[in-house]
Design a protein around this motif. Structure first.
Motif, mmCIF file in Angstrom:
data_model
loop_
_atom_site.group_PDB
_atom_site.id
_atom_site.type_symbol
_atom_site.label_atom_id
_atom_site.label_comp_id
_atom_site.label_asym_id
_atom_site.label_seq_id
_atom_site.Cartn_x
_atom_site.Cartn_y
_atom_site.Cartn_z
ATOM 1 N N MET A 27 0.837 -1.199 0.000
ATOM 2 C CA MET A 27 0.000 0.000 0.000
ATOM 3 C C MET A 27 0.870 1.247 0.000
ATOM 4 O O MET A 27 0.654 2.165 -0.788
ATOM 5 C CB MET A 27 -0.939 -0.006 1.211
ATOM 6 N N ARG A 28 1.887 1.292 0.860
ATOM 7 C CA ARG A 28 2.766 2.463 0.928
ATOM 8 C C ARG A 28 3.478 2.690 -0.402
ATOM 9 O O ARG A 28 3.527 3.809 -0.912
ATOM 10 C CB ARG A 28 3.800 2.311 2.045
ATOM 11 N N GLU A 29 4.007 1.616 -0.960
ATOM 12 C CA GLU A 29 4.729 1.726 -2.232
ATOM 13 C C GLU A 29 3.806 2.260 -3.324
ATOM 14 O O GLU A 29 4.188 3.141 -4.108
ATOM 15 C CB GLU A 29 5.294 0.359 -2.622
ATOM 16 N N GLY A 142 -2.887 20.903 -2.571
ATOM 17 C CA GLY A 142 -2.435 19.804 -1.731
ATOM 18 C C GLY A 142 -3.407 18.637 -1.734
ATOM 19 O O GLY A 142 -4.491 18.705 -2.330
ATOM 20 N N THR A 143 -3.003 17.577 -1.062
ATOM 21 C CA THR A 143 -3.801 16.353 -1.014
ATOM 22 C C THR A 143 -3.882 15.820 0.407
ATOM 23 O O THR A 143 -2.872 15.758 1.107
ATOM 24 C CB THR A 143 -3.168 15.250 -1.906
ATOM 25 N N ILE A 144 -5.076 15.449 0.822
ATOM 26 C CA ILE A 144 -5.281 14.706 2.067
ATOM 27 C C ILE A 144 -5.511 13.257 1.672
ATOM 28 O O ILE A 144 -6.337 12.958 0.803
ATOM 29 C CB ILE A 144 -6.475 15.243 2.869
ATOM 30 N N LEU A 145 -4.761 12.359 2.312
ATOM 31 C CA LEU A 145 -4.916 10.926 2.082
ATOM 32 C C LEU A 145 -5.466 10.311 3.360
ATOM 33 O O LEU A 145 -4.985 10.617 4.451
ATOM 34 C CB LEU A 145 -3.565 10.292 1.749
ATOM 35 N N VAL A 146 -6.454 9.453 3.215
ATOM 36 C CA VAL A 146 -7.091 8.817 4.367
ATOM 37 C C VAL A 146 -7.022 7.304 4.199
ATOM 38 O O VAL A 146 -7.574 6.754 3.245
ATOM 39 C CB VAL A 146 -8.570 9.245 4.511
ATOM 40 N N HIS A 147 -6.348 6.628 5.131
ATOM 41 C CA HIS A 147 -6.276 5.163 5.146
ATOM 42 C C HIS A 147 -7.373 4.678 6.084
ATOM 43 O O HIS A 147 -7.410 5.072 7.250
ATOM 44 C CB HIS A 147 -4.894 4.731 5.630
ATOM 45 N N ARG A 148 -8.253 3.806 5.578
ATOM 46 C CA ARG A 148 -9.406 3.357 6.361
ATOM 47 C C ARG A 148 -9.783 1.934 5.979
ATOM 48 O O ARG A 148 -9.406 1.438 4.925
ATOM 49 C CB ARG A 148 -10.590 4.294 6.114
ATOM 50 N N PRO A 149 -10.589 1.282 6.844
ATOM 51 C CA PRO A 149 -11.100 -0.044 6.480
ATOM 52 C C PRO A 149 -12.236 0.109 5.468
ATOM 53 O O PRO A 149 -12.935 1.126 5.457
ATOM 54 C CB PRO A 149 -11.618 -0.600 7.814
ATOM 55 N N VAL A 168 -7.924 0.596 -3.479
ATOM 56 C CA VAL A 168 -8.280 -0.516 -2.599
ATOM 57 C C VAL A 168 -7.088 -1.454 -2.480
ATOM 58 O O VAL A 168 -6.495 -1.855 -3.490
ATOM 59 C CB VAL A 168 -9.516 -1.276 -3.145
ATOM 60 N N TYR A 169 -6.755 -1.791 -1.238
ATOM 61 C CA TYR A 169 -5.654 -2.715 -0.930
ATOM 62 C C TYR A 169 -6.187 -3.763 0.044
ATOM 63 O O TYR A 169 -6.131 -3.568 1.257
ATOM 64 C CB TYR A 169 -4.476 -1.965 -0.300
ATOM 65 N N GLY A 170 -6.763 -4.837 -0.474
ATOM 66 C CA GLY A 170 -7.384 -5.836 0.390
ATOM 67 C C GLY A 170 -8.571 -5.213 1.107
ATOM 68 O O GLY A 170 -9.473 -4.669 0.473
ATOM 69 N N ARG A 171 -8.566 -5.243 2.445
ATOM 70 C CA ARG A 171 -9.635 -4.623 3.247
ATOM 71 C C ARG A 171 -9.405 -3.146 3.488
ATOM 72 O O ARG A 171 -10.231 -2.465 4.084
ATOM 73 C CB ARG A 171 -9.717 -5.309 4.621
ATOM 74 N N SER A 172 -8.273 -2.635 3.070
ATOM 75 C CA SER A 172 -7.917 -1.236 3.291
ATOM 76 C C SER A 172 -8.221 -0.397 2.048
ATOM 77 O O SER A 172 -8.075 -0.864 0.926
ATOM 78 C CB SER A 172 -6.423 -1.084 3.586
ATOM 79 N N ILE A 173 -8.589 0.842 2.309
ATOM 80 C CA ILE A 173 -8.822 1.813 1.231
ATOM 81 C C ILE A 173 -8.038 3.071 1.567
ATOM 82 O O ILE A 173 -7.944 3.478 2.733
ATOM 83 C CB ILE A 173 -10.327 2.137 1.096
ATOM 84 N N VAL A 174 -7.477 3.699 0.549
ATOM 85 C CA VAL A 174 -6.869 5.019 0.690
ATOM 86 C C VAL A 174 -7.632 5.965 -0.210
ATOM 87 O O VAL A 174 -7.736 5.757 -1.426
ATOM 88 C CB VAL A 174 -5.364 5.021 0.335
ATOM 89 N N ASP A 175 -8.245 6.991 0.406
ATOM 90 C CA ASP A 175 -8.972 8.029 -0.309
ATOM 91 C C ASP A 175 -8.070 9.236 -0.471
ATOM 92 O O ASP A 175 -7.320 9.588 0.446
ATOM 93 C CB ASP A 175 -10.220 8.451 0.483
#
Length: 179
Positions: A27-29, A142-149, A168-175
């Motif tokens: 996800m980070r990469e 700028g950008t706000i990134l939100v990591h959430r289930p 989408v990264y498995g059960r995780s989402i980054v908005d």
């Protein structure tokens, strides 16, 4: 945990005691590949945990980096990770050890990127982003990134911010939110 790209690629980051849910390497990469070169950019890492996201930002060129973590058990490990990074890259990471909600209300700095990575049971994503918007801590463009289930709904608009991307990264989402 390891740094996935940039100057510090492959460097191992110490994981602190206490409850931690480190952002997956994949996800980070991916997120940092989407953002591209961060040279000269400012970065705020909220709910920082070990400081990995802030260190990843430095590794990829960010020149002004701050992090915020409230869990006092993590302080020594975060400071150790940050100290090693500062020695290797020459970029100071400013650390704030307090609740994120309090930090946002006091923050007077604007950032190019703000990364929210609260514990998955956290229920106040939207309110916290709305407060960051009201406090004007995100720079224009700028950008706000939100990591959430995945089960935690996020609206397409929060205040003046609009969701521009969702990964989408498995059960995780980054908005990704922008003005």
């Amino acid at each position: 945990m390891r740094i996935t790209g940039g100057k510090l690629k492959g460097r191992i980051i110490k994981c602190p005691d206490g409850v931690i849910r480190p952002a997956m390497d994949r996800m980070r990469e991916s997120v940092f590949a989407i953002l591209g070169d961060l040279t000269g950019k400012s970065w705020l890492d909220l709910f920082s945990g070990s400081g990995t996201i802030a260190i990843e930002a430095v590794s990829r060129g960010a020149s002004s980096v701050e992090l915020c973590e409230k869990d006092r058990i993590k302080v020594n490990t975060v400071l150790e990770n940050v100290y090693v990074t500062e020695k290797e890259c020459g970029v100071k990471i400013q650390c704030h050890f307090m609740p994120v909600e309090y930090f946002i209300k006091r923050c007077k700095t604007q950032f190019d990127y703000i990364f929210f990575d609260p514990p998955f049971p956290y229920k106040f994503h939207e309110q916290l982003i709305a407060e960051a918007d009201r406090r004007n801590i995100l720079k224009d463009g700028g950008t706000i990134l939100v990591h959430r289930p995945e089960e935690h709904f996020m609206p397409d608009e929060i205040g003046r911010l609009h969701r521009t991307d969702k990964r989408v990264y498995g059960r995780s989402i980054v908005d990704f939110y922008k003005y």
